[in-house]
Scaffold this active site. Sequence first.
Site: not given
Ligand code: 5RP
Length: 229
Positions: A35, A37, A87, A100, A109
């Site tokens: 993702g 982040t 994550d 998630k 994940e």
């Molecule tokens: C990917 C995920 C990510 O951790 C979730 O979508 C958060 O993403 P971002 O950091 O772009 O907001 O579960 O499958």
Amino acid sequence: MTRIASATQDELKAQVAQAALAYLVPGQIIGVGTGSTVNRFIEALARVKDQVPAAVSSSQASTERLRALGIAVLDANEVERLSVYIDGADEIDGQGCMIKGGGAALTREKIVAALAERFICIADESKRVARLGSFPLPVEVVPMATAHVARRFHAMGGAATLRMWEGAPMVTDNGQHILDVHGLRIDDPLALESAINQWPGVVTVGIFAQQRAQVCLLGTPQGVKTVSY
Ligand code: 5RP
């Protein structure tokens, strides 16, 4: 006139990505999620990569980013235990339970999270919720079961839509499809995760209650807030 700068969402992500480095154990293999982040975390990781012998990654996308920075990526089957998994999340509640799968990587994940002693969630403060469910719940499904699984969600008050990508059903790293379920009331994340896990055709439900976070690093305009569960 004094201009008061407010932190952008991207700056909040960079803050928590940097703070997550404190949870690495030098010399130990780490789990890395997926993702925007986590992308910031991978950038931060590059600066301390001498302390990280290798990573296990939850997606092709993260694997490519890690390798591009010279960080070795191992197959999950080569590793028995990880000290830490870093994550992001789409939502996180007051007990560390999460939704998630916004990036479609939920199955890998969950596997990497299961290998780790600690799940460190990194997120900006907008992800913190009192109750999970405003974010549509991602569910990875075997393609032949999508209509059946969608009907089961409909029967419990949810509206499931097939995730599309460039005009066709999105295909995950595992060759499956994603349903995004709107309007579910998630009062008991652990019970709902366990129930949906039993449905034929469901590969992974994006409720992370069994593999919840032990620590959440939340980016706020006042700095990183650490919440332990
Ligand atoms: C990917 C995920 C990510 O951790 C979730 O979508 C958060 O993403 P971002 O950091 O772009 O907001 O579960 O499958």
